[in-house]
Scaffold this motif. Structure first.
Motif, PDB file in Angstrom:
ATOM      1  N   THR A   1      33.639  22.819  -4.516  1.00 45.80           N
ATOM      2  CA  THR A   1      33.302  23.253  -5.879  1.00 45.80           C
ATOM      3  C   THR A   1      34.547  23.637  -6.693  1.00 45.80           C
ATOM      4  OG1 THR A   1      31.266  24.103  -4.941  1.00 45.80           O
ATOM      5  CG2 THR A   1      31.766  24.791  -7.184  1.00 45.80           C
TER       6      THR A   1
ATOM      7  N   GLY B   1      25.364  20.145   4.492  1.00 39.23           N
ATOM      8  CA  GLY B   1      26.232  19.861   5.639  1.00 39.23           C
ATOM      9  C   GLY B   1      25.688  18.671   6.416  1.00 39.23           C
TER      10      GLY B   1
ATOM     11  N   PHE C   1      33.971  19.500   9.040  1.00 35.67           N
ATOM     12  CA  PHE C   1      32.567  19.129   8.842  1.00 35.67           C
ATOM     13  C   PHE C   1      32.456  18.412   7.505  1.00 35.67           C
ATOM     14  CE2 PHE C   1      31.772  22.401   5.658  1.00 35.67           C
ATOM     15  CZ  PHE C   1      32.796  23.297   5.936  1.00 35.67           C
TER      16      PHE C   1
ATOM     17  N   GLY D   1      26.518  22.843  14.787  1.00 35.37           N
ATOM     18  CA  GLY D   1      26.315  23.151  13.373  1.00 35.37           C
ATOM     19  C   GLY D   1      27.415  24.007  12.772  1.00 35.37           C
TER      20      GLY D   1
ATOM     21  N   GLY E   1      24.305  27.309  -5.882  1.00 38.41           N
ATOM     22  CA  GLY E   1      23.964  28.301  -6.880  1.00 38.41           C
ATOM     23  C   GLY E   1      24.730  28.079  -8.158  1.00 38.41           C
TER      24      GLY E   1
ATOM     25  N   ALA F   1      20.915  27.264   7.834  1.00 38.98           N
ATOM     26  CA  ALA F   1      20.864  26.622   6.517  1.00 38.98           C
ATOM     27  C   ALA F   1      21.560  25.279   6.627  1.00 38.98           C
ATOM     28  CB  ALA F   1      21.569  27.483   5.479  1.00 38.98           C
TER      29      ALA F   1
END
Ligand code: HAM
Length: 431
Positions: free
Chosen positions: A100, A319, A138, A133, A297, A292
């Motif tokens: 971002t 992800g 990643f 995870g 947001g 998650a």
């Protein structure tokens, strides 16, 4: 999970053998799993385009300060997880832990103005304790919608991620959503929360105590302090008029669009740039430590923090590693549609020309390089996971080939011109 065969290299020092493995917390993506991986990346690009997002690529490394300022000095990502280094020119650089801040930086640097919808996919890096995870390298798939202050933009972004996850097979995904308010709401609320936490500091974890005055919001979703903060004041109860209306509009829109969601009053997210809407995608069936598969947001203040003008923004990142483990590996499609088997070696150049024609028609087609027996070519066809073996032999002179379905063993002599149609529509596809 991964092949454990270790390649052995010989060092230049006589008698010294070295072996190499991928760095801890990183993965190789090899076939056949890589096919599903590519499929998910392609469908992400396609869906983002359908929603009007244009592809954006930014550097894998950026000035360390971009993340320190953008993501926030007091966040775990910046405090503990960044791969930072100095280059040979002495510049402080960091492998991106997220995208971002980079997209905002690129928008400002590129002199863009007005609304901008960008989509991306690529590797990110965080120094975390590796587990399922939670990798050190990643892949994130994301979108950023800049210049749109309205709750409809939040809704669009949430809907896009939700639809993608449903398409990936995560049918039970629920969007956990909250509002953490705007900066003015938060001044009063932070003071209130800090005071509330101070009174209970003897019950809190060390990390939480440290955050009481730097980043009290983060204490709300600290797993170690869940019981203590269970009845702490939550941001939603302290929203002012316009911020509250934004949130109400968002919830009404989620209902109207049939998006499964749940209000999560203590969800604050781990990055400091958010205001108003925060959300995460949780598939309840995904029982990994961090459940998650994506989140995002609104970040209306980030542009100013990075030296740009006032520019609202909202976005999400998913992800890929987590989606793959949550969705499970669906049986991958065949690697190749057609493998050409050349029965008469003098027809090799014809076979190559035929392969070019098939590829131009969109057929995934291959053949062995060099002369091999028919038996060896059939073995190669099976090893390469082809759906059809197409034999080019004497009947080629009549415009015919023999096509064999490698799963069912069904074999037919058909016109060469009908092979592409068989691939697309099955044995009757050419008729
Ligand atoms: P994030 O929640 O830090 O948000 O990361 C988004 C997603 O990336 C996570 O939900 C998870 O699926 C994946 N992820 C994060 N860390 C790891 C890891 N160590 N191993 C595997 N997967 C991981 C962001 O990065 C924000 N930039 C999202 C955003 C975009 N907000 C607004 N726009």
């Amino acid at each position: 999970m991964r092949p454990t065969k270790i390649p052995v290299f010989f060092s230049t020092l006589p008698g010294v053998c070295m072996s190499f493995r991928a760095p801890k917390g990183t993965d190789d993506v090899l076939p056949p799993e890589s096919r599903r991986w590519r499929e998910l990346l392609r469908s992400w690009d396609l869906l983002a385009e359908q929603y009007g997002y244009a592809y954006v690529a930014t550097p894998i490394f950026e000035a360390t300060d971009l993340f320190a300022r953008g993501v926030g000095e007091a966040t775990e990502v910046v405090e503990k997880q960044m791969y930072s280094f100095r280059d040979k020119g002495g510049r402080h650089l960091t492998l991106r832990p997220e995208v971002t801040a980079s997209v905002l930086r690129a928008y400002i640097q590129g002199g863009l103005s007005g609304e901008f919808k960008g989509a991306y996919s690529g590797p990110c890096f965080r120094y975390e304790r590796p587990q399922e995870g939670r990798r050190r390298q990643f892949w994130q798939l994301g979108v950023e919608y800049l210049g749109a202050p309205d709750a409809e933009a939040d809704l669009e972004v949430i809907e896009l991620g939700y639809r993608y996850l449903l398409d990936c097979g995560l049918g039970d995904v629920v969007v956990h959503v909250n509002s953490i308010g705007d900066a003015p709401d938060r001044v009063a609320y932070h003071a209130l929360l800090s005071g509330w936490l101070d009174e209970r500091s003897h019950l809190l974890s060390k990390d939480a105590v440290r955050r009481i005055h730097t980043n009290p919001l983060r204490v709300l979703d600290s797993k170690a302090d869940r019981e203590v903060v269970a009845d702490a004041p939550v941001p939603l109860d302290y929203l002012e008029g316009e911020t509250a209306a934004h949130h109400d509009q968002l919830i009404a829109g989620l209902q109207e669009r049939g998006i499964a969601h749940r209000h999560a009053p203590r969800l604050v997210r781990g990055l400091d740039y958010y205001n108003r809407t925060v959300f995460e995608y949780i598939p309840p069936s995904y029982a990994a430590a961090h459940n998650a598969v994506g989140g995002g947001g609104r970040y209306d203040g980030l542009s100013r923090l990075l030296g740009g003008g006032d520019l609202p923004g909202v976005g999400l990142a998913l992800g890929l590693d987590r989606i793959l483990s949550a969705a499970g590996q669906s049986p991958p499609a065949r690697a190749l549609d057609v493998f050409l088997v050349v029965a008469d070696q003098e027809r090799r150049s014809l076979a190559h020309a035929f392969a070019r024609r098939l590829r131009a028609a969109g057929v995934r087609c291959d053949l062995v390089a060099g002369r091999r027996s028919v038996k060896a070519q059939f073995r190669a066809a099976n090893r390469r996971d082809a759906a059809l073996a197409v034999v080019i032999g004497a009947e080629w002179d009549r415009g015919m080939v023999t096509a064999k379905d490698l799963s069912s063993g069904d074999e037919r002599t058909i016109p060469a011109g009908e092979v592409a149609a068989w691939v697309i529509g099955g044995p009757e596809g050419g008729r």
